[in-house]
Design a protein around this motif. Structure first.
Motif, PDB file in Angstrom:
ATOM      1  N   ASP A  10     -15.555   6.968  11.559  1.00  0.00           N
ATOM      2  CA  ASP A  10     -16.592   5.936  11.463  1.00  0.00           C
ATOM      3  C   ASP A  10     -16.927   5.305  12.807  1.00  0.00           C
ATOM      4  OD1 ASP A  10     -16.899   6.057   8.616  1.00  0.00           O
ATOM      5  OD2 ASP A  10     -14.951   5.065   8.437  1.00  0.00           O
ATOM      6  N   ALA A  11     -16.268   5.758  13.872  1.00  0.00           N
ATOM      7  CA  ALA A  11     -16.459   5.138  15.185  1.00  0.00           C
ATOM      8  C   ALA A  11     -17.427   5.954  16.043  1.00  0.00           C
ATOM      9  CB  ALA A  11     -15.114   5.009  15.894  1.00  0.00           C
ATOM     10  N   ASP A  12     -17.796   5.385  17.153  1.00  0.00           N
ATOM     11  CA  ASP A  12     -18.653   6.045  18.122  1.00  0.00           C
ATOM     12  C   ASP A  12     -17.945   7.304  18.644  1.00  0.00           C
ATOM     13  OD1 ASP A  12     -20.242   6.779  20.237  1.00  0.00           O
ATOM     14  OD2 ASP A  12     -20.224   4.824  21.224  1.00  0.00           O
ATOM     15  N   TYR A  13     -18.636   8.419  18.670  1.00  0.00           N
ATOM     16  CA  TYR A  13     -18.026   9.656  19.168  1.00  0.00           C
ATOM     17  C   TYR A  13     -18.645  10.095  20.494  1.00  0.00           C
ATOM     18  CZ  TYR A  13     -21.977  11.493  16.377  1.00  0.00           C
ATOM     19  OH  TYR A  13     -23.205  11.727  15.823  1.00  0.00           O
ATOM     20  N   GLU A  14     -19.156   9.108  21.246  1.00  0.00           N
ATOM     21  CA  GLU A  14     -19.794   9.392  22.525  1.00  0.00           C
ATOM     22  C   GLU A  14     -18.861  10.087  23.499  1.00  0.00           C
ATOM     23  OE1 GLU A  14     -20.540   8.650  26.751  1.00  0.00           O
ATOM     24  OE2 GLU A  14     -18.966   7.688  25.535  1.00  0.00           O
ATOM     25  N   VAL A  15     -17.573   9.718  23.519  1.00  0.00           N
ATOM     26  CA  VAL A  15     -16.646  10.300  24.481  1.00  0.00           C
ATOM     27  C   VAL A  15     -16.541  11.807  24.306  1.00  0.00           C
ATOM     28  CG1 VAL A  15     -14.624   9.864  23.010  1.00  0.00           C
ATOM     29  CG2 VAL A  15     -14.333  10.136  25.484  1.00  0.00           C
ATOM     30  N   THR A  38     -18.900  13.904  23.061  1.00  0.00           N
ATOM     31  CA  THR A  38     -20.118  14.588  23.496  1.00  0.00           C
ATOM     32  C   THR A  38     -20.275  14.539  25.011  1.00  0.00           C
ATOM     33  OG1 THR A  38     -21.463  12.596  23.133  1.00  0.00           O
ATOM     34  CG2 THR A  38     -21.261  14.134  21.304  1.00  0.00           C
ATOM     35  N   ARG A  39     -19.849  13.438  25.624  1.00  0.00           N
ATOM     36  CA  ARG A  39     -19.963  13.336  27.077  1.00  0.00           C
ATOM     37  C   ARG A  39     -19.100  14.384  27.769  1.00  0.00           C
ATOM     38  NH1 ARG A  39     -17.094   9.613  29.945  1.00  0.00           N
ATOM     39  NH2 ARG A  39     -17.020   8.260  28.104  1.00  0.00           N
ATOM     40  N   HIS A  40     -17.940  14.648  27.212  1.00  0.00           N
ATOM     41  CA  HIS A  40     -17.044  15.652  27.784  1.00  0.00           C
ATOM     42  C   HIS A  40     -17.316  17.053  27.231  1.00  0.00           C
ATOM     43  CE1 HIS A  40     -14.240  13.185  30.131  1.00  0.00           C
ATOM     44  NE2 HIS A  40     -14.400  12.260  29.208  1.00  0.00           N
ATOM     45  N   GLY A  41     -18.174  17.166  26.235  1.00  0.00           N
ATOM     46  CA  GLY A  41     -18.311  18.458  25.570  1.00  0.00           C
ATOM     47  C   GLY A  41     -16.993  18.876  24.952  1.00  0.00           C
ATOM     48  N   LEU A  42     -16.230  17.885  24.473  1.00  0.00           N
ATOM     49  CA  LEU A  42     -14.879  18.088  23.976  1.00  0.00           C
ATOM     50  C   LEU A  42     -14.954  18.583  22.528  1.00  0.00           C
ATOM     51  CD1 LEU A  42     -11.944  15.541  24.491  1.00  0.00           C
ATOM     52  CD2 LEU A  42     -12.074  17.141  22.584  1.00  0.00           C
ATOM     53  N   GLN A  43     -15.094  19.896  22.393  1.00  0.00           N
ATOM     54  CA  GLN A  43     -15.165  20.578  21.103  1.00  0.00           C
ATOM     55  C   GLN A  43     -16.374  20.142  20.276  1.00  0.00           C
ATOM     56  OE1 GLN A  43     -11.243  20.836  19.291  1.00  0.00           O
ATOM     57  NE2 GLN A  43     -10.258  21.108  21.259  1.00  0.00           N
ATOM     58  N   ILE A  44     -17.346  19.523  20.934  1.00  0.00           N
ATOM     59  CA  ILE A  44     -18.674  19.306  20.384  1.00  0.00           C
ATOM     60  C   ILE A  44     -19.638  19.299  21.566  1.00  0.00           C
ATOM     61  CG2 ILE A  44     -18.252  16.791  20.275  1.00  0.00           C
ATOM     62  CD1 ILE A  44     -20.426  16.610  18.142  1.00  0.00           C
ATOM     63  N   ASP A  71     -10.509  26.628  16.559  1.00  0.00           N
ATOM     64  CA  ASP A  71     -11.752  26.116  15.973  1.00  0.00           C
ATOM     65  C   ASP A  71     -11.488  24.789  15.281  1.00  0.00           C
ATOM     66  OD1 ASP A  71     -14.497  26.280  15.480  1.00  0.00           O
ATOM     67  OD2 ASP A  71     -14.212  27.144  13.493  1.00  0.00           O
ATOM     68  N   VAL A  72     -12.542  23.989  15.131  1.00  0.00           N
ATOM     69  CA  VAL A  72     -12.527  22.753  14.355  1.00  0.00           C
ATOM     70  C   VAL A  72     -13.814  22.693  13.545  1.00  0.00           C
ATOM     71  CG1 VAL A  72     -11.057  21.427  15.933  1.00  0.00           C
ATOM     72  CG2 VAL A  72     -13.547  21.435  16.257  1.00  0.00           C
ATOM     73  N   THR A  73     -13.845  21.775  12.580  1.00  0.00           N
ATOM     74  CA  THR A  73     -15.052  21.612  11.753  1.00  0.00           C
ATOM     75  C   THR A  73     -15.612  20.194  11.814  1.00  0.00           C
ATOM     76  OG1 THR A  73     -13.686  21.171   9.794  1.00  0.00           O
ATOM     77  CG2 THR A  73     -14.374  23.458  10.169  1.00  0.00           C
ATOM     78  N   GLY A  74     -15.151  19.402  12.780  1.00  0.00           N
ATOM     79  CA  GLY A  74     -15.658  18.045  12.936  1.00  0.00           C
ATOM     80  C   GLY A  74     -15.127  17.443  14.225  1.00  0.00           C
ATOM     81  N   HIS A  75     -15.610  16.244  14.564  1.00  0.00           N
ATOM     82  CA  HIS A  75     -15.122  15.601  15.780  1.00  0.00           C
ATOM     83  C   HIS A  75     -13.804  14.889  15.526  1.00  0.00           C
ATOM     84  CE1 HIS A  75     -16.073  11.417  14.695  1.00  0.00           C
ATOM     85  NE2 HIS A  75     -17.254  11.828  14.258  1.00  0.00           N
TER      86      HIS A  75
END
Length: 458
Positions: A67-72, A74-80, A58-62
Motif C-alpha cells: 500500500d506504500a509508494d513504490y517509487e524506489v 522504479t527509480r532503480h529498475g529494481l525488478q520493475i 522471477d517475481v510477480t509484484g513489487h
C-alpha cells in the motif's frame, strides 16, 4: 581428484536483480534487458564456457509494503520493469544445444494445467533442457495481482505448493504411458488412446480432468529446483527438489542447512545424493590480490545501499515494513523466514537486526581474490557439501566473461569444473538419467491411470 562443481548463471529478466546500482556502469548491458540479443549472446557465451544452466529468477509484484509508494523500485529498475522468463526461454532454446534453461514460477501465477503444458512444450523445444524453480511467492503485491487479499500464510503456501506439484506430476508422469505416441503413417494411427489417460484430479484448489495435451517430453518432468530455506521450505525440498538454491552466510551454516535437508530427504525415502545444493556467490576477480581489492572498492562505489535495503525489506503480517534497527527476534513475518533463520545463526557477537540481512547478503556471498584464491574458497564450499554455485553477476555480460576467462581454467586444472558437457537431457547431465528416479514421489503416478488400475477417478 576433486569432483567437478556445477555452475549456473543466476540472472533475471530485469534491470537490477541482486547487485543494485551496478546497472549505471558504462559496461552494464542489463540496462537494456528487454533486448533479446543480450540474452541470446549471453546464452551462447555461457554454453561455450560449459556452464550447466542459465537460471532465471522471477517475481510477480513489487517488494515492500503493497500500500506504500513504490517509487524506489522504479527509480532503480529494481525488478520493475521485469519480463517473463518463460517466454524468453523459447528463444534461448533454439540458439543453444547443451546448456540447461531454468525458470522460476510460483504456484499462484499460473494454473497447473496450463503451466504443465507450457513446460512440456519448452522441454520439447529445448530437447530436454528445462528446469523449474518451484517457489511460493514473496510479495503481498504479487498475491494481489492474482486476486488474493495478501500473501497466503507461509506454511499454507507450502501446502498449496504440494497440491500444485501433485497436479503437474500426474500430468507429466501419469497421463501418457510409454509407447503411446506412434506416428504410424501406414496404419493411420498417430497416438494409442489406450495409453493416454485422464487424471481426474480433485483437491482443495484444483479440479483437473486431463489428459495432458503434450506427449511426453525428453525429461517428462523438468529438473526440479527449489529455493526455500525455511523449515517448511526444507521439508518441501526433501520431498520434491532435485536441486536447491541456498544463500548461506558461511560454509559452516551451509553445511548445517545441507545436512538437515539431506536427513529430511532420507526420511522421505530418498537418498542424500538425490538433491544437489547450489550456493549463491558473486565474484570479484583480479590478476593480483591488490587488483581484486581495488575492483571490489570500485563495485562498492557503484553499489546502491538504498537498493539493497529496498530489495531486502521485511514486512509484518499486515504488510507493513519493519525498520532496519528491528531485532530479528522480534520479527513476525510471512516472508523470507529462511533468511531470518540463517542470518540469526551467523551473528553471535550481538543481537542481529533487520539491516543485517542486506549487509550479510552483500558481504558474505562475495568472493574477492585471484582466480587461485577463488578456487581455494570454492573448495571450502564444496567441502561443506555444496554441489554447485549460482554465479551472481555484477554486470552482464562482463561478470560472466571474466569468470569464464579467468576462473574456470583454474577450476578445470583442479578438477572443479567440467570441460565438456555430458550427453543427453539436463537431468541426465546432472544425475545420469533423463527421467526422475523411482524414489521421487512423482513416479508413483507412472501407470496409475491405466484402466486396469484406476478403478474410479483419483
Amino acid at each position: 581428484m576433486n569432483q567437478p562443481l556445477h555452475f549456473n548463471a543466476f540472472v533475471m529478466n530485469t534491470n537490477s536483480h541482486i547487485q543494485h546500482g551496478q546497472w549505471r556502469r558504462p559496461d552494464a548491458e542489463q540496462v537494456n534487458f528487454e533486448d533479446v540479443d543480450i540474452w541470446i549472446n549471453l546464452a551462447k557465451l555461457l554454453e561455450e564456457a560449459k556452464f550447466d544452466s542459465l537460471f532465471f529468477a522471477d517475481v510477480t509484484g513489487h517488494y515492500g509494503d503493497a500500500d506504500a509508494d513504490y517509487e524506489v523500485y522504479t527509480r532503480h529498475g529494481l525488478q520493475i520493469p521485469s519480463n517473463d522468463p518463460t517466454v524468453l526461454l523459447g528463444a534461448l532454446a533454439v540458439v543453444t544445444e547443451n546448456i540447461g534453461l531454468a525458470l522460476t514460477s510460483n504456484v499462484v501465477q499460473n494454473h497447473p494445467y496450463n503451466f504443465a503444458r507450457q513446460i512440456s512444450t519448452l522441454d520439447h523445444i529445448s530437447r530436454g533442457r528445462i528446469a523449474w524453480n518451484i517457489v511460493t511467492g514473496l510479495q503481498d503485491n504479487g498475491a494481489r495481482n492474482f486476486g488474493l487479499p495478501q500473501l497466503t500464510d507461509h506454511t499454507e503456501r507450502y501446502r498449496w505448493a504440494e497440491e500444485y506439484v501433485d497436479v503437474v506430476y500426474k500430468l507429466w508422469e501419469g497421463s501418457w504411458d510409454e509407447g503411446a505416441l506412434l506416428k504410424d503413417k501406414e496404419r493411420g494411427i498417430y497416438a494409442d488412446v489406450s495409453k493416454i489417460h485422464k487424471i481426474y484430479h480433485e483437491s482443495e484448489r484444483y479440479r483437473v480432468e486431463g489428459p495432458h495435451l503434450p506427449s511426453p517430453s525428453p525429461q517428462r518432468t523438468p529438473l526440479l529446483f527449489q529455493a526455500g530455506s525455511s523449515t517448511s521450505g526444507r521439508q518441501f525440498a526433501a520431498r520434491n527438489a532435485e536441486a536447491t538454491f541456498i544463500i548461506s552466510p558461511s560454509p559452516e551454516i551451509a553445511k548445517l542447512q545441507i545436512d538437515q535437508t539431506r536427513q529430511l530427504a532420507v526420511a522421505e525415502g530418498r537418498l542424500p545424493g538425490d538433491i544437489k545444493f547450489f550456493q549463491g556467490l558473486s565474484f570479484v576477480i583480479g590478476d593480483t590480490e591488490v587488483e581484486a581489492n581495488e575492483k571490489a572498492n570500485e563495485y562498492e562505489r557503484w553499489s546502491s545501499s538504498e537498493g539493497f535495503l529496498a530489495h531486502n525489506t521485511l514486512v509484518d503480517r499486515d504488510g507493513r515494513v519493519y525498520p532496519a534497527d528491528t531485532p530479528l527476534k522480534d520479527i513476525e513475518t510471512n516472508t523470507a523466514r529462511g533468511f531470518l533463520e540463517w542470518t540469526s545463526k551467523s551473528i553471535t557477537d550481538r543481537e542481529p537486526v533487520v539491516g543485517d540481512i542486506a549487509h550479510r547478503l552483500v558481504q558474505n556471498n562475495r568472493v574477492v581474490g585471484t582466480p587461485e584464491q577463488i578456487a581455494d574458497q570454492l573448495e571450502v564450499w564444496q567441502a561443506a557439501g555444496v554441489d554447485g554455485i549460482n554465479v551472481i553477476n555484477w554486470v552482464i555480460p562482463g561478470s560472466f566473461e571474466e569468470f569464464a576467462d579467468k576462473v574456470l581454467p583454474v577450476l578445470r586444472e583442479r578438477g572443479l569444473a567440467q570441460s565438456e558437457y555430458a550427453p543427453g537431457p539436463l537431468r541426465e547431465k546432472l544425475f545420469g538419467q533423463p527421467r526422475l528416479n523411482e524414489r521421487h514421489p512423482a513416479t508413483k503416478y507412472r501407470g496409475a491411470f491405466a484402466p486396469q488400475t484406476i478403478g474410479q477417478p483419483a
